[in-house]
Design a protein around this motif. Structure first.
Motif, mmCIF file in Angstrom:
data_model
loop_
_atom_site.group_PDB
_atom_site.id
_atom_site.type_symbol
_atom_site.label_atom_id
_atom_site.label_comp_id
_atom_site.label_asym_id
_atom_site.label_seq_id
_atom_site.Cartn_x
_atom_site.Cartn_y
_atom_site.Cartn_z
ATOM 1 N N UNK A 114 34.645 45.605 29.555
ATOM 2 C CA UNK A 114 36.079 45.499 29.290
ATOM 3 C C UNK A 114 36.318 44.680 28.013
ATOM 4 N N UNK A 118 39.086 39.833 36.535
ATOM 5 C CA UNK A 118 39.174 41.079 35.755
ATOM 6 C C UNK A 118 38.128 41.145 34.651
ATOM 7 N N UNK A 165 41.793 37.110 31.178
ATOM 8 C CA UNK A 165 41.290 38.003 32.236
ATOM 9 C C UNK A 165 41.528 37.295 33.549
ATOM 10 N N UNK A 166 42.563 37.728 34.260
ATOM 11 C CA UNK A 166 42.925 37.028 35.489
ATOM 12 C C UNK A 166 42.367 37.750 36.712
ATOM 13 N N UNK A 167 42.249 36.992 37.765
ATOM 14 C CA UNK A 167 41.797 37.563 39.051
ATOM 15 C C UNK A 167 40.513 38.392 38.929
#
Lengths: 231, 696
Positions: free
Chosen positions: A112, A107, A103-105
């Motif tokens: 989710x 996210x 999960x980048x940035x």
């Protein structure tokens, strides 16, 4: 394979009352920067994988390629230390039993994650026994996230291991002796383990053991290079 | 002279498919006055972009072959290779990067670092190419260059730093702020040719200051002078330029530019960046192999007075003859000079020497170290090294991946038959990843390449450029065979049919080779097989590798050890021992438990997160193994390994599953054993095909 499991850092669990973290529960590994939280988490991951359990590695900072390269490096070190004989079988076990979710940035959120886990279960029949969450910022994350993770652990009947960053200069602890940054969250964790470098090696110490109020000096000494249990 | 080399830039433009490489190149050519009108990729004017010279490229809006051009910008000569984005044409990218000194990595402000950007970046790393990044399409809805910068750092591990920030984004994107000059730049006029300088808009002045600090922090790591100047608050533009250049050339820093090529914003600033930050040929270390010194690596000197060393990196057959693109690493060549091809030791005289501009050319009389030119009428192969005969150097060869997919083709009529051979001859010389052969059993011509699109394009080119219409069969996977166990052989070849007989005995064993390549080991003692016949034994084994006995596909990873044998003083010969080796191979092959291997592709699917489940299911149904899923904003990227045999038609499936919002790329990963459940099916399918062919 027996060799690795007998010297895995998870031997610390032999000293816990239930000998395991257990489905529906959260466990946390606390250490200062650079001590080897990720390496230790990956050892936990290998312990699960080599027991033929299914594992999801959740990375909140690095992309999958980097996570895979961590696994490769640690596997190579283990191979060197333990002299594995069946590399192909291991590779297959790792490929089949490990899933990386990155999960980048910013996210990452619990909903989710829940959707992603449902997708894995429904579409791939990949039902994880354990989650490893690396890179969650305990200083910024709100309590609701940890509650959400505990909810997921119950809902999907799996155990979740997290890593938490402590600081040398922050010595705060709660009345039960649980140090920062887990001192306000310890009710949510079933196991709390501290990873601490000392002159004779790196030690894993059990700080919280489920509902057991009395913990004797339960620790395991690890080889600082391989993170394998020494005694 | 030195100035000439210092002011030369050889650059490649690489990116994910559809990121705007060709559109950007079109603007570069326009602003540098190489062309006088801008034509769009798949443009409504029907002309097509200048660099897409093939009819097919213009129609499909993709670049297939890399095209070379050159231009001048503010006193610098820039040689540009525009390369294809689709992974099937990867050899074109590899070739371009091999001879480039620097690169522009284009990233889409909406899509960010996509799978092919990662593949291209990996290729750039392989050839140690310093690069600058250009975040294109900042005018598009959803554009977020800040997110892309983060991805550049996280996914590509590059030390990216903004040298500009955007003025507005999406529909409001109107220009850029230069963080070195601390000025705003707007691109006006009908095609953005008028660059207007202005003050930084007040609402982003704070951001500009912060980002400049970031730039200074990053750049000062490469210059003590800049670090001191920062501490003493005496920073000059030149100090920043020099530090960023040092960082870029050493590949420790990646300056990031912003713009929208389609909207004509930011391209001139990017060209300034090419001049300022990318290396001149003299800044790059290149090595050759000295064949007179047992293959020792020797550095090349980018000096026009040194003996000539050049690499032929691309061939193209034009109506006027074969064109060989040449990168000159040292020395100078002029019309009438003599050159020598290292591989063949063949001499040639330089006839026509040209500089390329897409499909047009300009005659030149001389080329110097660092330059990229083309020669006419030279009989050579892609990757050949040229010298003036004073050195016996060879440039290390380029990485050429093995083809993974095949297609049977049959000419529609007699006329097409002859033309097809000409076309195949030309294509195989041009493209080392494209192969062709005639299957001895079926008599069909088989072409092989890197993917469906790759072969589709060649079939189409046969028809258009060579008037060779062909019927195609279904794409076939390039299966392989490999043994899994050690097995011993002892075989005697004996023939006595009048006249000289044939006699040879070979004994030993076969086993899987650890290296994965064919190995031949001679452990024969006491001359039981005379030394002069040993190579014939090796050759005999090798002839068997082309067709395994299991399903008739080539055999991989075999080690053959010969440790005993027997010869006859009269009847033994090379022929006899070759036949003995073939017999031994056939005798023992099935005992070594061969298995079928299939190519497995690394597949990356990117699309909106809402389709994650559908995409996962589609991969799972194709025997795929999903290794990871990455969430980034509203997008998800799923990485998997999938057998190539299951990937045919996936583009259509994916389109319908995701309303056309997801895309995928794939590249060869490895060969893996075909699962038992599929083996029988596959065997009977192949048997059926072979029988069918036998009847016809």
């Amino acid at each position: 394979m027996k060799d690795f499991i007998s010297v895995s850092p998870l031997r610390i669990l032999e000293k816990s009352s239930r000998k395991e973290l257990g489905s529906g529960n959260l466990g946390v590994l606390i250490a200062r920067a650079g001590v080897g939280k990720t390496a230790c988490l990956i050892h936990i991951a290998f312990d699960k994988i080599f027991r033929k359990e299914r594992l999801v590695h959740i990375s909140l900072e690095e992309g999958p390629e980097k996570v895979m390269s961590f696994y490769d490096v640690i596997y190579r070190d283990l191979d060197q230390a333990l002299g594995f004989t069946d590399g192909d079988e291991h590779r297959m076990m790792i490929d089949r039993n490990r899933m990386i979710l990155a999960y980048l940035n910013q996210s990452f959120d619990v909903d989710r994650l829940r959707t992603n886990l449902m997708n894995l279960t429904e579409n791939l029949e990949f039902r994880p026994n354990a989650l490893i969450v690396d890179g969650l910022d305990f200083e910024k994350a709100e309590r609701i996230i940890f509650e959400g993770l505990r909810g997921i652990a119950g809902e999907f009947q799996l155990e979740i291991w997290l890593s938490a960053l402590s600081h040398r200069h922050v010595t705060q602890t709660n009345e039960r002796g649980i140090p920062y940054p887990c001192h306000k969250l310890d009710d949510l964790f079933s196991l709390i383990i501290q990873l601490q470098p000392e002159p004779t090696g790196v030690f894993l110490r059990l700080l919280k053991d489920h509902d057991n109020p009395t913990i004797s000096d339960a620790s395991v000494r690890l080889d600082p290079n391989t993170f394998l249990a020494l005694d | 002279m030195n100035d000439q080399i210092q002011n030369l830039r050889n650059i490649g433009i690489s990116a994910h498919i559809d990121s705007g490489k060709t559109t950007l190149t079109e603007r570069i050519l326009y602003y540098t006055k190489r062309i006088f009108a801008i034509h769009e990729v798949k443009g409504k004017d029907g002309v097509g972009a200048t660099m897409d010279t093939m009819e097919l490229e213009k129609e499909r809006g993709i670049t297939i072959a890399s095209a070379a051009t050159h231009c001048e910008w503010k006193g610098h000569r820039i040689n540009i290779i525009d390369t294809p984005g689709h992974v099937d044409f990867t050899i074109e990218v590899e070739r371009a990067l091999r001879v480039m000194d620097g690169g522009i990595l284009i990233l889409c402000a909406v899509g960010g670092v996509q799978s092919q950007s990662i593949a291209v970046d990996r290729q750039m790393n392989r050839y140690e190419v310093p690069r600058i990044a250009f975040i294109n399409k900042c005018d598009r809805s959803g554009a977020d260059p800040y997110r892309v910068l983060e991805q550049l750092r996280e996914k590509l591990n590059l030390n990216g730093v903004f040298v500009q920030i955007p003025i507005g984004l999406e529909g409001k994107f109107s220009g850029v702020v230069d963080l070195v000059l601390m000025k705003a730049f707007y691109f006006e006029g009908t095609s953005g040719e008028e660059v207007r300088e202005g003050a930084i808009p007040s609402d982003i002045i704070e951001e500009a200051k912060e980002r400049r600090e970031e730039l200074l922090d990053a750049a000062s790591m490469f210059s003590d002078d800049l670090m001191e100047a920062v501490l003493e608050d005496e920073v000059t533009e030149d100090l920043i330029y020099e530090a960023v250049r040092t960082g870029t050339v050493s590949r420790g820093l990646t300056p990031v530019f912003l713009g929208s090529a389609y909207k004509n914003i930011g391209v001139q600033s990017l060209l300034d960046g090419v001049n300022r930050y990318l290396p001149a040929p003299t800044d790059v270390k290149n090595n050759a192999i000295d064949l007179d010194q047992k293959g020792k690596e020797v550095p090349l000197e980018c000096n026009p007075d040194s003996p000539v060393v050049a690499l032929g990196f691309k061939l193209e057959v034009t109506p006027y003859g074969q064109l060989t693109y040449l990168r000159l690493y040292q020395g100078s060549i002029g019309k009438g000079d003599n050159l020598l091809i290292t591989r063949t030791r063949k001499k040639l005289k330089v006839g026509r020497l040209v500089r390329m501009h897409a499909d047009q050319m300009e005659d030149v009389t001389e080329a110097r170290a660092g330059d990229i030119v083309a020669l006419f009428g030279v009989d050579c192969y892609s990757g050949d090294t040229f010298t003036n005969g004073r050195l016996n150097y060879s440039m290390s060869s380029m990485f050429v991946p093995e083809p993974v997919i095949s297609l049977a083709i049959n000419p529609e009529d007699n006329k097409a038959q002859g033309n097809m051979s000409k076309a195949l001859n030309r294509f195989t010389r041009e493209d080392p990843t494209f192969r062709s052969h005639v299957d001895q059993e079926s008599g069909e011509t088989i072409i092989s390449g890197m993917g469906e699109l790759h072969l589709e394009v060649y079939v189409e080119r046969m028809k258009r450029e060579f008037d060779a219409a062909v019927n195609t069969g279904l794409p076939q996977v390039a299966y392989r065979e490999a043994i899994t166990k050690m097995a011993s052989f002892d075989y005697t070849h004996k023939k006595q049919t009048g006249g000289a007989g044939q006699f040879g005995r070979v004994a030993g064993f076969m086993e899987p080779s650890e290296s994965g390549a064919y190995e031949f080991v001679n452990h024969v003692k006491g001359g039981v097989i005379p030394i002069e016949f040993i190579p014939a034994v090796d050759k005999g084994f090798q002839t068997c590798l082309g067709k395994g006995q299991l399903i008739g596909f080539p055999v991989l990873g075999m080690k053959m050890v010969v440790n005993d044998g027997k010869s006859h003083s009269v009847d033994s010969s090379e022929r006899a021992f070759r036949a003995a080796a073939v017999g031994a191979f056939k005798q023992v092959y099935m005992k070594a438990k061969p298995v079928i291997l299939e190519p497995v592709m690394k597949v990356s699917v990117e699309g909106p997160s809402e389709f994650q489940g559908n995409v996962m299911a589609s991969i799972n149904q194709r025997r795929g193994l999903i290794t990871s899923s990455t969430e980034d904003g509203v997008f998800t990227t799923i990485e998997a390994e999938v057998p190539l045999a299951e990937m045919f038609g996936y583009a259509t499936t994916l389109r319908s599953l995701t309303q056309g919002k997801a895309e995928f790329t794939m590249e060869f990963s490895r060969y893996a054993k075909v699962p038992g459940s599929i083996v029988e099916e596959l065997k009977s399918e192949i048997q059926k095909k072979t029988k069918g062919e036998g009847k016809s």
